[in-house]
Structures are given as C-alpha cells and as structure tokens.
Scaffold this motif. Sequence first.
Motif, PDB file in Angstrom:
ATOM      1  N   ASP A 214      41.338  44.068  28.628  1.00 20.41           N
ATOM      2  CA  ASP A 214      41.357  43.855  30.086  1.00 20.41           C
ATOM      3  C   ASP A 214      41.679  45.137  30.845  1.00 20.41           C
ATOM      4  O   ASP A 214      42.124  45.095  31.998  1.00 20.41           O
ATOM      5  CB  ASP A 214      42.382  42.760  30.463  1.00 20.41           C
ATOM      6  CG  ASP A 214      41.994  41.404  29.911  1.00 20.41           C
ATOM      7  OD1 ASP A 214      40.800  41.204  29.623  1.00 20.41           O
ATOM      8  OD2 ASP A 214      42.881  40.548  29.754  1.00 20.41           O
ATOM      9  N   GLU A 215      41.427  46.281  30.201  1.00 21.37           N
ATOM     10  CA  GLU A 215      41.734  47.569  30.819  1.00 21.37           C
ATOM     11  C   GLU A 215      40.530  48.499  30.880  1.00 21.37           C
ATOM     12  O   GLU A 215      40.453  49.370  31.747  1.00 21.37           O
ATOM     13  CB  GLU A 215      42.863  48.264  30.043  1.00 21.37           C
ATOM     14  CG  GLU A 215      44.191  47.509  30.069  1.00 21.37           C
ATOM     15  CD  GLU A 215      45.233  48.149  29.180  1.00 21.37           C
ATOM     16  OE1 GLU A 215      44.876  49.116  28.454  1.00 21.37           O
ATOM     17  OE2 GLU A 215      46.397  47.699  29.202  1.00 21.37           O
ATOM     18  N   ILE A 242      40.987  49.694  37.864  1.00 24.09           N
ATOM     19  CA  ILE A 242      41.663  48.387  37.752  1.00 24.09           C
ATOM     20  C   ILE A 242      40.906  47.296  38.483  1.00 24.09           C
ATOM     21  O   ILE A 242      40.661  46.206  37.940  1.00 24.09           O
ATOM     22  CB  ILE A 242      43.114  48.482  38.287  1.00 24.09           C
ATOM     23  CG1 ILE A 242      43.938  49.424  37.420  1.00 24.09           C
ATOM     24  CG2 ILE A 242      43.765  47.095  38.314  1.00 24.09           C
ATOM     25  CD1 ILE A 242      45.330  49.703  37.964  1.00 24.09           C
ATOM     26  N   ASN A 243      40.501  47.575  39.720  1.00 25.21           N
ATOM     27  CA  ASN A 243      39.816  46.560  40.523  1.00 25.21           C
ATOM     28  C   ASN A 243      38.435  46.250  39.965  1.00 25.21           C
ATOM     29  O   ASN A 243      38.009  45.094  39.926  1.00 25.21           O
ATOM     30  CB  ASN A 243      39.720  47.017  41.977  1.00 25.21           C
ATOM     31  CG  ASN A 243      41.074  47.103  42.650  1.00 25.21           C
ATOM     32  OD1 ASN A 243      41.962  46.295  42.375  1.00 25.21           O
ATOM     33  ND2 ASN A 243      41.248  48.080  43.527  1.00 25.21           N
ATOM     34  N   GLN A 246      38.762  44.153  36.816  1.00 21.65           N
ATOM     35  CA  GLN A 246      39.119  42.773  37.148  1.00 21.65           C
ATOM     36  C   GLN A 246      37.897  41.992  37.614  1.00 21.65           C
ATOM     37  O   GLN A 246      37.713  40.831  37.247  1.00 21.65           O
ATOM     38  CB  GLN A 246      40.205  42.745  38.222  1.00 21.65           C
ATOM     39  CG  GLN A 246      40.782  41.367  38.477  1.00 21.65           C
ATOM     40  CD  GLN A 246      41.336  40.707  37.220  1.00 21.65           C
ATOM     41  OE1 GLN A 246      42.031  41.343  36.428  1.00 21.65           O
ATOM     42  NE2 GLN A 246      41.034  39.430  37.035  1.00 21.65           N
ATOM     43  N   LYS A 247      37.041  42.621  38.423  1.00 20.99           N
ATOM     44  CA  LYS A 247      35.808  41.966  38.880  1.00 20.99           C
ATOM     45  C   LYS A 247      34.902  41.625  37.701  1.00 20.99           C
ATOM     46  O   LYS A 247      34.294  40.551  37.642  1.00 20.99           O
ATOM     47  CB  LYS A 247      35.072  42.874  39.871  1.00 20.99           C
ATOM     48  CG  LYS A 247      35.687  42.934  41.255  1.00 20.99           C
ATOM     49  CD  LYS A 247      35.429  41.644  42.016  1.00 20.99           C
ATOM     50  CE  LYS A 247      35.928  41.742  43.446  1.00 20.99           C
ATOM     51  NZ  LYS A 247      35.724  40.484  44.192  1.00 20.99           N
ATOM     52  N   ILE A 249      35.848  41.178  34.587  1.00 22.57           N
ATOM     53  CA  ILE A 249      36.487  40.091  33.823  1.00 22.57           C
ATOM     54  C   ILE A 249      36.188  38.739  34.464  1.00 22.57           C
ATOM     55  O   ILE A 249      35.872  37.761  33.776  1.00 22.57           O
ATOM     56  CB  ILE A 249      38.012  40.323  33.736  1.00 22.57           C
ATOM     57  CG1 ILE A 249      38.321  41.524  32.855  1.00 22.57           C
ATOM     58  CG2 ILE A 249      38.723  39.079  33.196  1.00 22.57           C
ATOM     59  CD1 ILE A 249      39.772  41.955  32.873  1.00 22.57           C
ATOM     60  N   GLU A 250      36.275  38.685  35.781  1.00 22.21           N
ATOM     61  CA  GLU A 250      36.000  37.427  36.497  1.00 22.21           C
ATOM     62  C   GLU A 250      34.561  36.981  36.283  1.00 22.21           C
ATOM     63  O   GLU A 250      34.277  35.788  36.112  1.00 22.21           O
ATOM     64  CB  GLU A 250      36.285  37.611  37.987  1.00 22.21           C
ATOM     65  CG  GLU A 250      37.774  37.746  38.316  1.00 22.21           C
ATOM     66  CD  GLU A 250      38.017  38.113  39.770  1.00 22.21           C
ATOM     67  OE1 GLU A 250      37.030  38.172  40.541  1.00 22.21           O
ATOM     68  OE2 GLU A 250      39.192  38.347  40.130  1.00 22.21           O
TER      69      GLU A 250
END
Length: 279
Positions: A214-215, A242-243, A246-247, A249-250
């Motif tokens: 997740d990095e 990071i942002n 995260q996108k 991953i979503e």
Amino acid sequence: MNYFCCPIKTTKTNNEKLQFLIRMGTFYNNAVCDIYMGKGAGAKLMQDIRNAKKNVKIVSPYLSPFLIKELIFLHSRGINIKLITSDEIEDFYGYEKNIHKLIIQNKHVDQKAKETRDNLESLSGTLLFAMIGLAVVLFPLMYLLKDLKYGLGFIIVVLIFFARDSVVKKIRNTKVYHYTYKQLFPFKVFVSPNNNGNSFNKTFIHSKIYVIDDEIAYLGSLNFTGSGVKENHETRIRTTDINAVQKIIEEVKDLFFNSNLAERDIQFWGSQLYDEPGN
C-alpha cells in the motif's frame, strides 16, 4: 477441455451494472512518479514485489506460471495477495496451468454412502464365494457320480453370477466422495467478452496495476508474464505518491469487490481442472 462454457457469477440488475459502468474509472492529477520505457520494465517491479512485507495487489489479464509461483512463495511467507486476471490467461491450455496452482481441492467422505458401499462389497464377496464354492462341488459330483442332473445346479451358479454383477454395478455407481474448492489466496478471474458473447457487460479488464505494501504502485503496459516483465518493450510508471497510491488502491478494491463483472465460478472450474474419483 473447453472452459469457456463454465458458469459465471452475476448478481446485479442491468441498471445497476450500467450505473457502475458510467462511474467506472479513476482520475488523479499531479502525481509524482518515475517513468520507464523499454525492455526489462519489470525488473524494478519484481524487486519491489519480492521485497514486500505486508501485501501485494495485482491486476493483469495475462499471467505466466513461473510468476504465479512467485505469488505462491509470497503467500507462504505470510504476504497477503489479491489478484485480478482474465480467463484469457497466458499458457492456460498449456502443460502448466496457472489457476490450477491457486485452486485447492477438498475431498469429503459421505459416511452413509461409504457404509452402503462397504455392505455391497461384503455382499459381493459372499456371492463370489458362494458361486465358486457351488461350482467346485458340482463338478466332482457330476464326474464321480456320472449323473448329469447335477448340472442343473449350474443354473444357480449363473443366477448368482448375475446377482453379483448387479451388486458390482451398484458399487461402481455409489459415490463415496464429493469435492469442494477454495482459493489459495483471494483472486478474481473475470470473463473476457470474447468468451461471453451474451453478457450485458462488454468490459475487458486490460489494466496492469501493481500495488506493494500500500506504499508503491505501478501502472503501465507490462502484464505479469515473462515476456512482459523481461522481453517486451513496455512502459512503466512507478509512484510512491501517497495520494496517488491511495486512489489506485481504491480503484483495485472497487474492481475486486464491486465491479460485478462476470467471473468464473471456482466450484465448476475446480471440477474441470481436477480429477474427482467417485469412490
């Protein structure tokens, strides 16, 4: 074996599917990333995957067997794996099947059927003993007493033979074992529109997405295949933003849990990949 005919899972209505397709997609601007183009685009990717400490998420429509082994090894180390692929997997019809390694067969015993089969086998043995024993007695009687009427006893031998044959058929038809299948780790095998012509959804999952711990996230053209990772001229974007991660991953999460794309049913597919001896 033709796996294109196996059942697929669909649950939502056509309207719900249409709403998903309308919103399907992610846009993110100004991400900080590294760009690579050329051969060997997967070298850094494989290094990051092998160094994973928590989890790996992969979206790739095509897979190679030796890279599936990499995921199996990571799983054995306690790394959480999520995989999204298609039913047009590379080498799927070859000697070394990819998904076969990720589907575990569980064998279950039907105790009632086993008791029935054991009783039938005991009866079969008794009938065989009776048939042979009676024949052994009748032959000497006919020979020593010179009386052919003892030959009528062979009618009983024949009847016992047919009775035993019926019992043997019942033994063969009594299924003692049944089988269920589970995944080694969570994965989805979505149906290619080429293999599901009547599907409302014509979407083919062609994305190549890799997320490590997740990095770190990779996007690009390279499939999780030997040719994609090593040989082909590919494009690859790597980001630790990071942002952006995260996108990504979503998007992978939504694709895995909420896409409602047609997918292969593991129970049917497992029954096609594995032998299932009945007793």
